[in-house]
Design an enzyme around this catalytic site. Structure first.
Site, short mmCIF file in Angstrom:
data_model
loop_
_atom_site.label_atom_id
_atom_site.label_comp_id
_atom_site.label_asym_id
_atom_site.label_seq_id
_atom_site.Cartn_x
_atom_site.Cartn_y
_atom_site.Cartn_z
CG ASP A 128 1.70 -3.34 18.07
OD1 ASP A 128 1.38 -3.63 19.25
OD2 ASP A 128 1.33 -2.31 17.49
NE ARG A 163 -15.22 -15.54 38.22
CZ ARG A 163 -15.01 -14.94 39.40
NH1 ARG A 163 -13.78 -14.53 39.72
NH2 ARG A 163 -15.97 -14.78 40.25
CG MET A 170 -2.19 -3.20 23.80
SD MET A 170 -1.07 -1.86 24.27
CE MET A 170 -2.26 -0.62 24.76
N GLY A 171 -1.56 -5.29 20.21
CA GLY A 171 -0.99 -5.84 18.99
C GLY A 171 -1.58 -5.25 17.72
NE ARG A 172 -2.99 0.12 15.32
CZ ARG A 172 -4.11 0.78 15.61
NH1 ARG A 172 -4.37 1.12 16.86
NH2 ARG A 172 -4.97 1.10 14.66
NE ARG A 266 -17.24 -11.79 36.94
CZ ARG A 266 -17.08 -11.59 38.24
NH1 ARG A 266 -15.95 -11.06 38.69
NH2 ARG A 266 -18.02 -11.93 39.09
CB VAL A 273 -0.07 -2.87 32.34
CG1 VAL A 273 -0.64 -4.13 31.70
CG2 VAL A 273 0.89 -3.23 33.47
NE ARG A 275 2.17 2.08 24.46
CZ ARG A 275 1.18 2.68 23.81
NH1 ARG A 275 0.56 2.05 22.83
NH2 ARG A 275 0.80 3.89 24.14
#
Length: 342
Positions: A128, A163, A170-172, A266, A273, A275
């Site tokens: 992060d 589309r 991630m990153g919180r 979508r 993945v 990490r």
């Protein structure tokens, strides 16, 4: 001297490189012995150990994950946690402890040092990149590289079907991965936790992209929140540090975009993945340097310190300073990226 080593929190590319450097220099230069504790603070609480020597770390430089295992165990959530830690340090004749982790793992190390006299040195680890007092944490570069490669691949399938593709990273509570990978991957817009987003504005950026005959890519951090709304959570569960499980904002946003613009949308959730797998060359380099300097801090008996990157130099900072607040994306950095939205 016998030095204990543990890796806590989420797994992270480069953990094994840190341990390799610590052991190689500690054994070869200083003649230290090493004991690894399994699964972060849990191993120290339960007395589960792994022998760490040169043979154990041989060939570990390119390997992801952690040979010691990891967990999100908080010893302060257990009434007798500090007593058990002290007993096991004495039992295994461990004189000092190197804790490799993020804000939670290092926060525990800071308290153990400041309040209970446990001799700890910290190494900053998190994809992060949200630890203050260091320019970068190892693992971040690998996560950004993985996310950028995914965005590159998604461009072609988005344009094939015209589309919207929403990519959740991630990153919180920090938007570093989203910002770096979104810019590097040419995203149509980037949404981060530090700046609440307007769904109608996102839809206008998406529509503008279609008018230019391109399919939009929206990169959203898992902790991003809409204006006037709440954080989207995977479920209501929390870990031993009180953190909720994030994820779900990407799917929610895709449905909103589709219903408001009429364009098919979508979602791709990159998840763990980011990490996993082999660390990048940069993360191996940084993790190795952190390990070399961490064992020097042990030699100097600089307890309660953490190694940190400042420019190209490795320095030492107090663990308490490194964990007192999160390092988040500054408004001016996010504003730079806004040139490419829409």
């Amino acid at each position: 001297m016998r030095v204990g080593v543990l890796t806590g929190g989420g797994d992270c590319p480069g953990l094994n490189a840190v341990m390799r450097a610590v052991v190689r220099k500690g054994v070869g230069r200083y003649g230290y012995d090493f004991t690894g504790f399994r699964d972060g603070w849990r191993g120290l609480l339960e007395g589960e150990t792994v022998r760490l020597d040169v043979a154990a770390v041989r060939g570990m430089l390119p390997r992801g994950g952690t040979l010691l295992g990891s967990s999100r165990t908080n010893p302060f959530s257990q009434g007798d946690g500090v007593r058990r830690i002290r007993e096991n340090l004495a039992k295994y004749e461990v004189d000092a402890l190197i804790a490799i982790g993020g804000e939670d793992t290092l926060g525990v190390a800071a308290r153990l040092t400041d309040e209970y006299g446990v001799r700890c040195v910290g190494v900053p680890k998190t994809i992060d990149n949200d630890l203050s007092a260091t320019d970068y944490t190892f693992g971040f570069n690998t996560a950004v590289t993985v996310a950028t490669e995914a965005i590159d691949r998604l461009h072609t399938t988005a344009e094939s079907h015209m589309r919207v593709l929403v990519v959740e990273v991630m990153g919180r509570h920090a938007g570093w991965i989203a910002l770096h990978s979104g810019l590097a991957g040419g995203a149509n817009c980037i949404l981060i936790p530090e700046q609440r987003f307007d769904v109608d504005e996102v839809c206008s950026w998406v529509t503008s992209r279609f008018r230019a005959s391109y399919a939009p890519i929206v990169v959203v951090a898992e902790g991003a929140m809409p204006k006037g709304g709440e954080m989207v959570l995977k479920d209501g569960s929390t870990d031993s540090f009180g953190h909720v499980r994030l994820s779900g904002v990407g799917e929610w946003l895709a449905k909103e975009i589709e219903s408001r613009t009429g364009k098919e949308a979508r979602t791709t959730v990159l998840g763990h993945v980011q990490r996993g797998g082999t660390p990048t060359a940069y993360d191996r380099w940084l993790a190795t340097r952190f390990g070399l300097h961490a064992i020097d801090a042990v030699r100097d008996e600089d307890w309660g310190s953490m190694v940190a990157l400042r420019g190209t130099d490795i320095v030492r900072v107090p663990l308490s300073q490194a964990t007192e607040k999160l390092k988040t994306v500054a408004p001016e950095l996010y504003e730079e990226a806004g040139v490419f939205f829409g």
